[in-house]
Design a protein around this motif. Structure first.
Motif, mmCIF file in Angstrom:
data_model
loop_
_atom_site.group_PDB
_atom_site.id
_atom_site.type_symbol
_atom_site.label_atom_id
_atom_site.label_comp_id
_atom_site.label_asym_id
_atom_site.label_seq_id
_atom_site.Cartn_x
_atom_site.Cartn_y
_atom_site.Cartn_z
ATOM 1 N N ALA A 1 0.835 -1.266 0.129
ATOM 2 C CA ALA A 1 -0.097 -0.067 -0.074
ATOM 3 C C ALA A 1 1.000 1.390 0.213
ATOM 4 C CB ALA A 1 -0.848 0.147 1.256
ATOM 5 N N GLU A 2 2.063 1.052 0.499
ATOM 6 C CA GLU A 2 2.914 2.311 0.650
ATOM 7 C C GLU A 2 3.702 2.452 -0.651
ATOM 8 O OE1 GLU A 2 6.904 3.882 3.103
ATOM 9 O OE2 GLU A 2 5.487 2.466 4.164
ATOM 10 N N SER A 3 4.218 1.563 -1.190
ATOM 11 C CA SER A 3 5.085 1.619 -2.258
ATOM 12 C C SER A 3 4.951 0.413 -3.457
ATOM 13 C CB SER A 3 6.490 2.153 -1.869
ATOM 14 O OG SER A 3 7.250 2.062 -3.476
ATOM 15 N N ARG A 4 4.313 0.170 -4.177
ATOM 16 C CA ARG A 4 4.001 -0.679 -4.978
ATOM 17 C C ARG A 4 5.545 -1.336 -5.547
ATOM 18 N NH1 ARG A 4 -0.466 -2.772 -6.424
ATOM 19 N NH2 ARG A 4 -2.602 -1.648 -5.762
ATOM 20 N N LEU A 5 6.360 -0.152 -6.091
ATOM 21 C CA LEU A 5 7.612 -0.352 -6.733
ATOM 22 C C LEU A 5 8.399 -1.098 -5.886
ATOM 23 C CD1 LEU A 5 9.485 -0.303 -9.131
ATOM 24 C CD2 LEU A 5 10.103 2.009 -8.275
ATOM 25 N N LYS A 6 8.711 -0.658 -4.542
ATOM 26 C CA LYS A 6 9.414 -1.009 -3.364
ATOM 27 C C LYS A 6 8.777 -2.581 -3.108
ATOM 28 C CE LYS A 6 11.084 3.152 -1.241
ATOM 29 N NZ LYS A 6 10.880 4.037 0.025
ATOM 30 N N ALA A 7 7.798 -2.509 -2.901
ATOM 31 C CA ALA A 7 7.140 -3.964 -2.570
ATOM 32 C C ALA A 7 7.596 -4.906 -3.660
ATOM 33 C CB ALA A 7 5.779 -3.683 -2.561
ATOM 34 N N TRP A 8 7.485 -4.726 -4.981
ATOM 35 C CA TRP A 8 7.770 -5.531 -6.050
ATOM 36 C C TRP A 8 9.396 -6.063 -5.767
ATOM 37 C CZ3 TRP A 8 11.405 -5.116 -9.787
ATOM 38 C CH2 TRP A 8 11.563 -6.012 -10.808
ATOM 39 N N ALA A 9 10.294 -4.866 -5.507
ATOM 40 C CA ALA A 9 11.610 -5.200 -5.624
ATOM 41 C C ALA A 9 11.913 -6.093 -4.302
ATOM 42 C CB ALA A 9 12.334 -4.064 -5.516
ATOM 43 N N ALA A 10 11.162 -5.826 -3.116
ATOM 44 C CA ALA A 10 11.234 -6.753 -1.853
ATOM 45 C C ALA A 10 10.850 -8.072 -2.348
ATOM 46 C CB ALA A 10 10.483 -6.038 -0.746
#
Length: 270
Positions: A224-233
């Motif tokens: 919810a906070e950052s789709r891009l960071k979530a994808w990388a994680a």
């Protein structure tokens, strides 16, 4: 680092922080499951495991080769009991943890047991490490390295339950290998499955009631906070997080598929 190594590193670190001993092995519950399934009960049972393990080391033993020494917690406790301990493990990460906690002069060798080139020791000790080694290479090396005895506190596969990876064999195959080699004899062989099994009830409870819901909330909030960071994680940690989020039922499966034994072997007289 593979996922299994990461889990063992995390277990040792958590044990160090919470209980001060750093053990990464299962707990030992000779009186059966605790009334409260808690991390504190598990930590106390890990100490009981070590006491059961060191109590099996034959009298007169001075030098010990700790095979698959992990984070060095067992070795540190053995040194405090007056043993001369050498550690051998293929995990460079765990060996670095061990070197930081062991007294100066305690040797920690980066190698598989099969590739160990050091000299003899009175006793070779395996605490949840023997099942990683193929039987024949293990006994060939033990014939060279174990001067007096071998102590194995570990699990064996029950007949009919195969493993997709690893080299876990049955207890019957182990006994046949001992007899076929003829260098060592089984001094004692105790089935400790019932005393070890409560470890998994605690693992299941902590994971299902606490860890899995937290991981699920964490992933949802991160997306919810950052789709891009979530994808990388997720690309890096997704497989590990999936495992932590899945419900665990090892308290049912482990005793059906494995038997956990404390085995002491002594060298036969020439």
């Amino acid at each position: 680092m593979d996922l299994k190594s990461l889990e063992l590193d995390a277990a040792g670190l958590l044990s160090e922080v919470m209980y001060g001993h750093g053990f990464a092995h299962y707990g030992y519950f000779p009186e059966g499951p605790p009334e409260t399934l808690s991390a504190a009960a598990f930590g106390a049972a890990q100490q009981a495991y070590f006491e059961r393990l060191v109590g099996a080391v034959p009298e007169g033993t001075k030098s010990i080769l700790d095979v698959g020494s992990g984070t060095g917690a067992n070795a540190r406790a053995l040194v405090k009991r007056g043993f001369d301990v050498t550690c051998v493990s293929p995990s460079v990460q765990m060996n670095e943890m061990a070197r930081r906690k062991l007294p100066p002069g305690t040797e920690v060798i980066d190698a598989k047991f099969e590739d160990y080139e050091g000299g003899e020791h009175d006793c070779c000790l395996f605490a949840e490490s023997f099942h990683y080694i193929e039987l024949q290479p293990a006994f060939d090396q033990l014939a060279r390295v174990a001067r007096q005895s071998i102590v194995i506190f570990d699990y064996f596969r029950r007949p009919g339950f195969a493993h997709g990876g690893g080299t876990r064999g049955t207890h019957a195959a182990f006994c046949e290998a001992v007899e076929a080699q003829g260098v060592f004899a089984i001094e004692s062989d105790v089935d400790e499955t019932d005393a070890i099994a409560p470890s998994f009830a605690i693992h299941d409870h902590i994971k299902n009631a606490h860890v899995a819901p937290f991981v699920k909330r964490f992933r949802s909030a991160f997306r919810a906070e950052s789709r891009l960071k979530a994808w990388a994680a997720e690309k890096v940690l997704g497989r590990a997080l999936d495992k932590f989020e899945r419900a665990s039922s090892r308290s049912d499966s482990f005793p059906k598929e494995h038997e956990y034994r404390l085995v002491v072997l002594t060298r036969r007289e020439a």
